[in-house]
Design a protein around this motif. Structure first.
Motif, PDB file in Angstrom:
ATOM      1  N   PRO A 111       2.834   9.018   1.556  1.00 14.92           N
ATOM      2  CA  PRO A 111       1.490   8.558   1.914  1.00 14.92           C
ATOM      3  C   PRO A 111       1.177   7.212   1.273  1.00 14.92           C
ATOM      4  O   PRO A 111       1.733   6.858   0.230  1.00 14.92           O
ATOM      5  CB  PRO A 111       0.588   9.659   1.344  1.00 14.92           C
ATOM      6  N   GLY A 143      -7.810   7.133  -2.761  1.00 13.23           N
ATOM      7  CA  GLY A 143      -9.137   6.933  -2.184  1.00 13.23           C
ATOM      8  C   GLY A 143      -9.708   5.557  -2.475  1.00 13.23           C
ATOM      9  O   GLY A 143     -10.904   5.322  -2.261  1.00 13.23           O
ATOM     10  N   SER A 172      -3.575   3.912  -0.860  1.00 13.03           N
ATOM     11  CA  SER A 172      -5.008   4.003  -0.564  1.00 13.03           C
ATOM     12  C   SER A 172      -5.409   5.436  -0.223  1.00 13.03           C
ATOM     13  O   SER A 172      -6.516   5.875  -0.577  1.00 13.03           O
ATOM     14  CB  SER A 172      -5.376   3.069   0.582  1.00 13.03           C
ATOM     15  N   ASP A 173      -4.533   6.178   0.452  1.00 13.05           N
ATOM     16  CA  ASP A 173      -4.849   7.564   0.808  1.00 13.05           C
ATOM     17  C   ASP A 173      -4.896   8.461  -0.417  1.00 13.05           C
ATOM     18  O   ASP A 173      -5.822   9.264  -0.576  1.00 13.05           O
ATOM     19  CB  ASP A 173      -3.819   8.100   1.800  1.00 13.05           C
ATOM     20  N   ASP A 201       0.853  -1.197   0.000  1.00 15.04           N
ATOM     21  CA  ASP A 201       0.000   0.000   0.000  1.00 15.04           C
ATOM     22  C   ASP A 201       0.884   1.240   0.000  1.00 15.04           C
ATOM     23  O   ASP A 201       0.879   2.047   0.923  1.00 15.04           O
ATOM     24  CB  ASP A 201      -0.935   0.006   1.209  1.00 15.04           C
TER      25      ASP A 201
END
Length: 400
Positions: free
Chosen positions: A133, A140, A136-137, A122
């Motif tokens: 980051p 979204g 997924s952040d 991820d």
């Protein structure tokens, strides 16, 4: 993917078949595509070689089959010249005014990746000071790990992969012969290792010519040495080099490696400087016998645990468990260590095409360490040895 075909050691058609197999899993899971951050995974699916550092390099493919490579700006020219990607996306630098992961999010969204995405991680792993980051952040999306699927694919080698590992094994043996020749009392570990590795690398390059590739740096090539497993230190299963001077009576545990288009075999031997003692002979003979137990057990229809269990029973029957330190072996290929593992805790079924190191050893702090490692491929009814080197004590006793 193809704009122009590149040379990768693995035919482009096979690389495309690998990507399609992964896409089949992604589509069946209802995901919009996949994203790969790991260098060995990107190499496995695309044949693209690069130096992995704090600057993310990312490969993405949509469920529809469209793909892109994402690189720092200074890699664009080389990527276009040496790879076969139609779409190359870039970012100025890391960390930059705008973080590369934010730029990547826009690129994969334009590719059609949204909602649910498969990924090996991820986000880019935190190596060499990288911070950023999660995928997924910035997207979204729901990110689901696809690493177990990829690891299963890696475990069974194709005929092309086996051919490269077999070629690697030939050069491991060549380097080991040189290492034996240059290992003498009064010589240091560094002298013998660097001389053998240097000469073997030049010989490999001359023999393979432009059919060889996948080097990541100008110093990459064949290696041969001891990694500090000299004398008493040979009883440490994973020692580190200290530029030790060889002495009569030293036990040695060698290591060699010769990546060919990134694919590796492993060849290691226990050796003795000067005449062996009776105890050295005893431990040496058990090392050869334990490896033969593994050879005889490894075949389709058993598990990884069965192979390690057979070796452990041999150790137990011969009162050798106090000298046991590590499992029988591990997968090998694009990485020096790959799953599955020949360990009593790994119940993975053995399948044809799997490639393993076979390296059971015994380690006595009073006498030294004893380990032979050979690389084998599992066939339909047994194994084929991909490394060919003497394992008898006479051949591995060095002149004093």
């Amino acid at each position: 993917m193809a704009r122009a075909e590149q040379r990768t050691g693995i035919p482009p058609a096979e690389l495309a078949e690998r990507r399609e197999r992964l896409l089949e899993h992604v589509r069946s899971a209802g995901q919009s595509g996949y994203v790969l951050f790991g260098a060995s995974y990107i190499q496995y699916f695309t044949g693209f070689w690069f130096l992995s550092n704090e600057r993310p390099i990312v490969y993405a493919q949509s469920a529809a089959g469209d793909d892109l490579i994402f690189v720092p700006e200074f890699e664009v020219e080389r990527t276009r010249a040496e790879a076969a990607f139609v779409r190359v996306e870039s970012y100025p630098e890391y960390p930059g005014v705008e973080h590369p992961m934010l730029i990547l999010a826009r690129a994969v969204a334009d590719l059609g990746l949204r909602g649910s995405i498969a990924a090996d991680d991820d986000g880019y792993p935190g190596i060499l000071g990288y911070q950023g980051p999660p995928l997924s952040d910035v997207t979204g999306a729901t990110v689901t790990s696809v690493s177990p699927v990829i690891e299963h694919m890696l475990a069974r080698k194709s005929p092309n992969e086996i051919a490269l590992i077999r070629e690697s094994g030939k050069w491991c043996a060549h380097a080991h012969r040189l290492l034996q020749e240059y290992t003498r009392p009064g010589v240091t570990e560094a002298e013998a290792s660097w001389r053998a590795g240097h000469e073997a690398t030049l010989a490999l390059l001359e023999a393979l010519g432009d059919s060889f590739g996948g080097q990541l740096g100008s110093a990459d090539g064949v290696k041969a040495g001891y990694r500090g497993q000299i004398g008493q230190r040979s009883s440490w299963a994973h020692a580190i080099a200290h530029n030790i001077e060889f002495q009569v009576g030293d036990m040695l545990v060698s290591e060699t490696g010769a990546p060919v288009w990134g694919y590796n075999a492993e060849l290691e031997r226990a050796m003795i400087v000067g005449p062996p003692t009776d105890e050295m002979r005893r431990m040496f003979d058990h090392t050869v016998a334990a490896q033969q137990v593994a050879f005889d057990t490894l075949r389709p229809g058993v598990t990884c645990a069965d192979v390690d269990g057979a070796v452990l029973r041999y150790f137990e029957e011969n009162d050798l468990l106090p000298y046991w330190r590590q499992h029988t072996g591990h997968g090998i290929g694009l990485r020096n260590h790959e799953a599955p593992f020949l360990d009593v805790g790994d119940r993975t079924p053995i399948e044809p095409g799997m490639v393993f190191t076979i390296e059971p050893g015994v380690y006595d702090s009073r006498v030294g360490g004893f380990r032979h490692s050979d690389t084998v491929v599992v066939t339909e009814d047994g194994i084929e040895l991909l490394t060919d080197y003497p394992s008898d004590i006479e051949s591995l006793t060095l002149p004093a």
